[in-house]
Scaffold this motif. Structure first.
Motif, PDB file in Angstrom:
ATOM      1  N   ILE A 144       1.202  -4.711  13.223  1.00  8.12           N
ATOM      2  CA  ILE A 144       1.865  -3.417  13.073  1.00  8.12           C
ATOM      3  C   ILE A 144       1.955  -3.127  11.572  1.00  8.12           C
ATOM      4  N   VAL A 145       1.556  -1.923  11.182  1.00  6.35           N
ATOM      5  CA  VAL A 145       1.534  -1.591   9.761  1.00  6.35           C
ATOM      6  C   VAL A 145       2.195  -0.235   9.510  1.00  6.35           C
ATOM      7  N   GLU A 146       2.635  -0.063   8.273  1.00  2.00           N
ATOM      8  CA  GLU A 146       3.112   1.241   7.805  1.00  2.00           C
ATOM      9  C   GLU A 146       2.086   1.768   6.808  1.00  2.00           C
ATOM     10  N   LEU A 147       1.553   2.963   7.084  1.00  3.28           N
ATOM     11  CA  LEU A 147       0.543   3.559   6.218  1.00  3.28           C
ATOM     12  C   LEU A 147       1.018   4.902   5.693  1.00  3.28           C
ATOM     13  N   SER A 148       0.875   5.091   4.395  1.00  2.00           N
ATOM     14  CA  SER A 148       1.221   6.365   3.778  1.00  2.00           C
ATOM     15  C   SER A 148       0.087   7.359   4.019  1.00  2.00           C
ATOM     16  N   VAL A 149       0.441   8.570   4.432  1.00  2.67           N
ATOM     17  CA  VAL A 149      -0.561   9.590   4.733  1.00  2.67           C
ATOM     18  C   VAL A 149      -1.149  10.141   3.433  1.00  2.67           C
ATOM     19  N   PRO A 150      -2.481  10.045   3.251  1.00  2.00           N
ATOM     20  CA  PRO A 150      -3.103  10.574   2.029  1.00  2.00           C
ATOM     21  C   PRO A 150      -3.214  12.098   2.077  1.00  2.00           C
ATOM     22  N   GLY A 151      -3.462  12.684   0.925  1.00  2.00           N
ATOM     23  CA  GLY A 151      -3.520  14.143   0.822  1.00  2.00           C
ATOM     24  C   GLY A 151      -4.550  14.784   1.718  1.00  2.00           C
ATOM     25  N   LYS A 152      -5.681  14.096   1.962  1.00  2.00           N
ATOM     26  CA  LYS A 152      -6.753  14.702   2.765  1.00  2.00           C
ATOM     27  C   LYS A 152      -6.378  14.891   4.233  1.00  2.00           C
ATOM     28  N   LEU A 153      -5.299  14.215   4.668  1.00  2.00           N
ATOM     29  CA  LEU A 153      -4.852  14.370   6.060  1.00  2.00           C
ATOM     30  C   LEU A 153      -3.624  15.277   6.174  1.00  2.00           C
TER      31      LEU A 153
ATOM     32  N   GLY B  75       2.551 -13.553   0.760  1.00  3.11           N
ATOM     33  CA  GLY B  75       1.211 -13.555   0.194  1.00  3.11           C
ATOM     34  C   GLY B  75       0.254 -12.697   1.001  1.00  3.11           C
ATOM     35  N   ILE B  76       0.350 -12.778   2.312  1.00  4.75           N
ATOM     36  CA  ILE B  76      -0.504 -11.974   3.191  1.00  4.75           C
ATOM     37  C   ILE B  76      -0.214 -10.492   2.998  1.00  4.75           C
ATOM     38  N   ARG B  77       1.065 -10.141   2.933  1.00  7.29           N
ATOM     39  CA  ARG B  77       1.443  -8.730   2.761  1.00  7.29           C
ATOM     40  C   ARG B  77       0.927  -8.177   1.434  1.00  7.29           C
ATOM     41  N   VAL B  78       1.132  -8.946   0.382  1.00  7.44           N
ATOM     42  CA  VAL B  78       0.703  -8.479  -0.943  1.00  7.44           C
ATOM     43  C   VAL B  78      -0.811  -8.311  -0.986  1.00  7.44           C
ATOM     44  N   ALA B  79      -1.546  -9.247  -0.388  1.00 11.94           N
ATOM     45  CA  ALA B  79      -3.002  -9.157  -0.371  1.00 11.94           C
ATOM     46  C   ALA B  79      -3.466  -7.876   0.309  1.00 11.94           C
ATOM     47  N   HIS B  80      -2.879  -7.572   1.462  1.00 13.12           N
ATOM     48  CA  HIS B  80      -3.247  -6.350   2.186  1.00 13.12           C
ATOM     49  C   HIS B  80      -2.881  -5.096   1.385  1.00 13.12           C
ATOM     50  N   GLN B  81      -1.739  -5.133   0.724  1.00 17.11           N
ATOM     51  CA  GLN B  81      -1.302  -3.970  -0.049  1.00 17.11           C
ATOM     52  C   GLN B  81      -2.193  -3.741  -1.267  1.00 17.11           C
ATOM     53  N   LEU B  82      -2.719  -4.828  -1.844  1.00 19.40           N
ATOM     54  CA  LEU B  82      -3.608  -4.690  -2.993  1.00 19.40           C
ATOM     55  C   LEU B  82      -4.957  -4.104  -2.584  1.00 19.40           C
ATOM     56  N   VAL B  83      -5.426  -4.511  -1.404  1.00 17.11           N
ATOM     57  CA  VAL B  83      -6.716  -4.017  -0.919  1.00 17.11           C
ATOM     58  C   VAL B  83      -6.626  -2.557  -0.516  1.00 17.11           C
ATOM     59  N   ASN B  84      -5.502  -2.170   0.109  1.00 20.35           N
ATOM     60  CA  ASN B  84      -5.338  -0.790   0.574  1.00 20.35           C
ATOM     61  C   ASN B  84      -4.066  -0.196  -0.011  1.00 20.35           C
ATOM     62  N   PRO B  85      -4.167   0.686  -0.998  1.00 18.51           N
ATOM     63  CA  PRO B  85      -2.984   1.265  -1.638  1.00 18.51           C
ATOM     64  C   PRO B  85      -2.140   2.133  -0.709  1.00 18.51           C
ATOM     65  N   ASN B  86      -2.705   2.544   0.441  1.00 22.48           N
ATOM     66  CA  ASN B  86      -1.936   3.349   1.400  1.00 22.48           C
ATOM     67  C   ASN B  86      -1.033   2.479   2.277  1.00 22.48           C
ATOM     68  N   LEU B  87      -1.279   1.162   2.256  1.00 24.56           N
ATOM     69  CA  LEU B  87      -0.523   0.249   3.098  1.00 24.56           C
ATOM     70  C   LEU B  87       0.821  -0.069   2.462  1.00 24.56           C
ATOM     71  N   LEU B  88       1.909   0.262   3.167  1.00 21.49           N
ATOM     72  CA  LEU B  88       3.255   0.021   2.634  1.00 21.49           C
ATOM     73  C   LEU B  88       3.855  -1.272   3.153  1.00 21.49           C
TER      74      LEU B  88
ATOM     75  N   GLU C  11       1.205  14.879   3.806  1.00 24.25           N
ATOM     76  CA  GLU C  11       1.024  13.916   2.722  1.00 24.25           C
ATOM     77  C   GLU C  11       2.341  13.208   2.404  1.00 24.25           C
ATOM     78  N   ARG C  12       2.239  11.889   2.273  1.00 19.47           N
ATOM     79  CA  ARG C  12       3.370  10.992   1.963  1.00 19.47           C
ATOM     80  C   ARG C  12       4.289  10.715   3.145  1.00 19.47           C
ATOM     81  N   ASP C  13       3.977  11.299   4.318  1.00 29.60           N
ATOM     82  CA  ASP C  13       4.631  10.797   5.524  1.00 29.60           C
ATOM     83  C   ASP C  13       4.196   9.343   5.691  1.00 29.60           C
ATOM     84  N   VAL C  14       4.965   8.582   6.463  1.00 28.28           N
ATOM     85  CA  VAL C  14       4.592   7.191   6.725  1.00 28.28           C
ATOM     86  C   VAL C  14       4.353   7.023   8.225  1.00 28.28           C
ATOM     87  N   MET C  15       3.153   6.608   8.571  1.00 28.48           N
ATOM     88  CA  MET C  15       2.819   6.360   9.971  1.00 28.48           C
ATOM     89  C   MET C  15       3.010   4.877  10.291  1.00 28.48           C
ATOM     90  N   VAL C  16       3.649   4.605  11.420  1.00 25.85           N
ATOM     91  CA  VAL C  16       3.785   3.237  11.911  1.00 25.85           C
ATOM     92  C   VAL C  16       2.741   3.064  13.009  1.00 25.85           C
TER      93      VAL C  16
END
Length: 221
Positions: free
Chosen positions: A150-159, A126-139, A198-203
């Motif tokens: 510790i989180v996995e974040l997808s790199v957006p196009g602007k970066l 539930g916690i994971r899904v909530a965070h993913q809904l709030v931030n679409p970059n959060l994997l 873009e679309r790299d995943v940062m830990v």
């Protein structure tokens, strides 16, 4: 030493899913459940599957439960059976005991009994899904403690094409990029000169507040 032999007690949705994943990783898994039909369904999937009552000490002794590297109590809805099983596993000397908790109070009892790791599948998901809904970059999202995450974040196009030195999350936000997952492979402990695309995943690791600030920057303008 890497664990190789697991006993999963309780083959409901959580227990069976966990057991199947362990088998898929090439590990030996004994599945235990009171329900004969459930055991029959898992018999061809697991290394071994038996019908047994895990609250009976002699039953656990007879199957050599203490010889397993890890026993996981995944009993679905019977808190008494879960607690009794955990007590017996600890008394019989199982090296590592992991148990699923149905409630916070159940988890506290298991911790008091000396269970090595208590897990809350429904709450954590539930916690994971909530965070993913709030931030679409959060994997993915893993809480290490009350403060650190510790989180996995997808790199957006602007970066796209930015170096870690330019991004500088450590100085700006206090959190650290400990790995970058690219199509070409994973970079562990990346250098300041490493480029993210873009679309790299940062830990990333840091406090909840630090990562929240960093996430806001990622999704902001």
């Amino acid at each position: 030493m890497k664990m190789k032999q697991f006993a999963v007690i309780g083959l409901g949705r959580f227990g069976s899913s966990l057991a199947k994943e362990l088998v898929s990783q090439g590990l030996e898994v004994l599945g235990i459940d009171r329900d004969e039909e459930t055991v029959d369904e898992m018999a061809d999937v697991l290394t071994h599957a038996i019908v047994a009552d895990s609250t009976e000490e002699e039953t656990l002794r007879s199957i050599g439960i203490r010889n397993f590297d890890c026993a996981i109590v995944a009993i679905g809805d019977d808190i008494q059976a879960s607690i009794m099983t955990a007590i017996l596993l600890k008394d019989l000397g199982v090296r590592m005991v992991v148990a699923k908790a149905l409630t916070e109070l159940h988890g506290k009892v298991l911790e008091r009994l000396g269970v090595d790791r208590v897990i809350y599948p429904e709450r954590d998901m539930g916690i994971r899904v909530a965070h993913q809904l709030v931030n679409p970059n959060l994997l993915d999202y893993i809480e290490l403690s009350k403060e650190y995450t510790i989180v996995e974040l997808s790199v957006p196009g602007k970066l796209n094409g930015v170096t870690l030195k330019e991004l500088d999350p450590r100085a700006k936000y206090g959190c650290s990029v400990v790995a970058i997952n690219k199509k070409s492979g994973v970079i562990i402990a990346p250098a300041a000169t490493d480029v993210i695309n873009e679309r790299d995943v940062m830990v990333i690791i840091g406090t909840n507040k630090q990562i929240e600030s960093f996430e806001d920057e990622l999704v902001g303008s």
